[in-house]
Motif scaffolding. Structure first.
Motif, PDB file in Angstrom:
ATOM      1  N   PRO A  91      19.286   2.494 -32.151  1.00 28.65           N
ATOM      2  CA  PRO A  91      18.914   2.457 -30.832  1.00 28.65           C
ATOM      3  C   PRO A  91      19.566   1.572 -29.667  1.00 28.65           C
ATOM      4  N   ASP A  92      19.185   1.765 -28.501  1.00 32.10           N
ATOM      5  CA  ASP A  92      19.998   1.125 -27.259  1.00 32.10           C
ATOM      6  C   ASP A  92      20.062  -0.390 -27.493  1.00 32.10           C
ATOM      7  N   ALA A  93      18.604  -0.917 -28.125  1.00 31.74           N
ATOM      8  CA  ALA A  93      18.684  -2.309 -28.190  1.00 31.74           C
ATOM      9  C   ALA A  93      17.554  -2.725 -29.039  1.00 31.74           C
ATOM     10  N   ILE A  94      17.703  -3.715 -29.470  1.00 28.56           N
ATOM     11  CA  ILE A  94      16.549  -4.554 -30.586  1.00 28.56           C
ATOM     12  C   ILE A  94      16.177  -5.666 -29.750  1.00 28.56           C
ATOM     13  N   GLN A  95      14.766  -5.943 -29.868  1.00 30.58           N
ATOM     14  CA  GLN A  95      14.086  -7.175 -29.094  1.00 30.58           C
ATOM     15  C   GLN A  95      13.453  -7.860 -30.126  1.00 30.58           C
ATOM     16  N   VAL A  96      14.162  -9.360 -30.086  1.00 30.13           N
ATOM     17  CA  VAL A  96      13.708 -10.174 -31.067  1.00 30.13           C
ATOM     18  C   VAL A  96      13.371 -11.607 -30.415  1.00 30.13           C
TER      19      VAL A  96
ATOM     20  N   PRO B 125      23.247  -2.624 -31.575  1.00 27.65           N
ATOM     21  CA  PRO B 125      22.379  -2.466 -30.314  1.00 27.65           C
ATOM     22  C   PRO B 125      22.541  -3.903 -29.597  1.00 27.65           C
ATOM     23  N   ALA B 126      22.098  -3.561 -28.451  1.00 30.56           N
ATOM     24  CA  ALA B 126      22.251  -4.858 -27.550  1.00 30.56           C
ATOM     25  C   ALA B 126      20.918  -5.816 -28.055  1.00 30.56           C
ATOM     26  N   LEU B 127      21.027  -6.959 -27.938  1.00 25.71           N
ATOM     27  CA  LEU B 127      19.977  -8.037 -27.963  1.00 25.71           C
ATOM     28  C   LEU B 127      19.140  -8.285 -26.722  1.00 25.71           C
ATOM     29  N   VAL B 128      17.887  -7.905 -26.693  1.00 25.00           N
ATOM     30  CA  VAL B 128      16.900  -8.444 -25.928  1.00 25.00           C
ATOM     31  C   VAL B 128      16.172  -9.344 -26.489  1.00 25.00           C
ATOM     32  N   LEU B 129      16.242 -10.499 -25.590  1.00 23.95           N
ATOM     33  CA  LEU B 129      15.529 -11.748 -26.486  1.00 23.95           C
ATOM     34  C   LEU B 129      14.100 -12.061 -25.956  1.00 23.95           C
ATOM     35  N   ARG B 130      13.208 -12.304 -26.455  1.00 24.26           N
ATOM     36  CA  ARG B 130      12.085 -12.978 -25.923  1.00 24.26           C
ATOM     37  C   ARG B 130      12.004 -14.575 -25.702  1.00 24.26           C
TER      38      ARG B 130
END
Length: 279
Positions: free
Chosen positions: A52-57, A73-78
């Motif tokens: 996928p384009d990004a993974i959110q963790v 994938p790029a990282l999206v950080l919570r």
């Protein structure tokens, strides 16, 4: 927006579109959210392979993504944690940043492409709303300083507590003003619930005036999820942030492939379902 902001956004959005698979559900402290995520290392490996384009963790799981070899994938950080997702309503509702003093330090250390934070609107709970606004203010300042894109997640929550989609509502009359507020507070990206009538989602996109990703909520029947996703893309969505509608299905890799076809190739729901079955 600075050059660095744009560089990070390009890692997240390919030709302006994005599928962000969220597996940050462990922060909610709810057992049913973890069904399908028990082996988080295995899930991460499968998702990286699915591309996928990004993974959110969350911070504590981000190493599983960032230690993997490219391409990935790029990282999206919570950045925040709260108790609004618990099955029972608490006497005190709260939402706090992991690190209020340096709220995006972890994102910088982990080379994230964006950070995400909640904006809860819960009936008769002004305290948690105020905390969210304060969180966003701290994040916006830090994001400006270090050129980090800020994703805000405006959530209109149900009064009675949690329902099948985390207790959030699809009332366009409430979603649009809250999305507008998120934009006023400085959102670079909006992650919003779909409207009950998906044909009205364009109103959310118009209020956001920035890339708008659709929040998935609880697991649904795959054919219906894909059909709805295609309709939302036609309404102007820039993509999806789906969690349980990916990792709780029998074959998450195929779900990612089907969703990527909708988001990046304009496939219909029926075409995406056929891609899922043929993968």
């Amino acid at each position: 927006m600075s050059v660095s902001d744009k560089v990070r956004l390009k890692r997240l959005f390919k030709q302006g579109k994005c599928l962000d698979v969220a597996i940050d559900h462990g922060i909610a402290n709810e057992p049913d959210f973890l069904v399908g995520l028990e082996d988080i290392s295995g899930v991460m490996c499968s998702l990286i392979a699915a591309q996928p384009d990004a993974i959110q963790v969350n911070y504590g799981q981000a190493d599983l993504l960032q230690q993997a070899a490219a391409p990935k994938p790029a990282l999206v950080l919570r950045t925040d944690v709260g108790n609004a997702y618990n099955a029972a309503r608490h006497r005190e509702m709260w939402a706090v940043l992991h690190n209020p003093e340096e709220p995006i330090l972890a994102a910088l250390q982990m080379d994230a492409a964006a950070v995400v934070v909640n904006l809860y609107q819960i009936p008769d709970e002004p305290g948690i709303f105020r905390q969210c606004v304060e969180n966003i203010g701290r994040l916006r300042h830090a994001c400006d300083k270090y050129a980090m894109p800020l994703m805000i997640e405006p959530l209109v929550m149900a009064a009675q507590g949690q329902g099948p989609a985390y207790g959030s509502l699809g009332d366009v009359r409430q979603i649009v003003p809250l999305v507008r507020l998120a934009r006023e507070l400085g959102a670079d990206i909006i992650k919003a619930d779909p409207t009950e009538n998906v044909e009205e989602f364009h109103r959310v996109v118009e209020a956001a005036r920035c890339p708008t990703l659709v929040r998935g909520g609880g697991k649904g029947e795959l054919g219906a999820v894909l059909e709805k996703s295609a309709t939302l893309m036609a309404q102007g969505a820039a993509g999806m942030v789906y969690g349980r509608n990916v990792y709780q299905h029998d074959n998450p890799t195929r779900v990612v492939k089907a969703l990527m076809a909708i988001i990046h190739q304009g496939a219909s729901g029926a075409e995406a379902l056929e891609i899922y079955h043929q993968s």
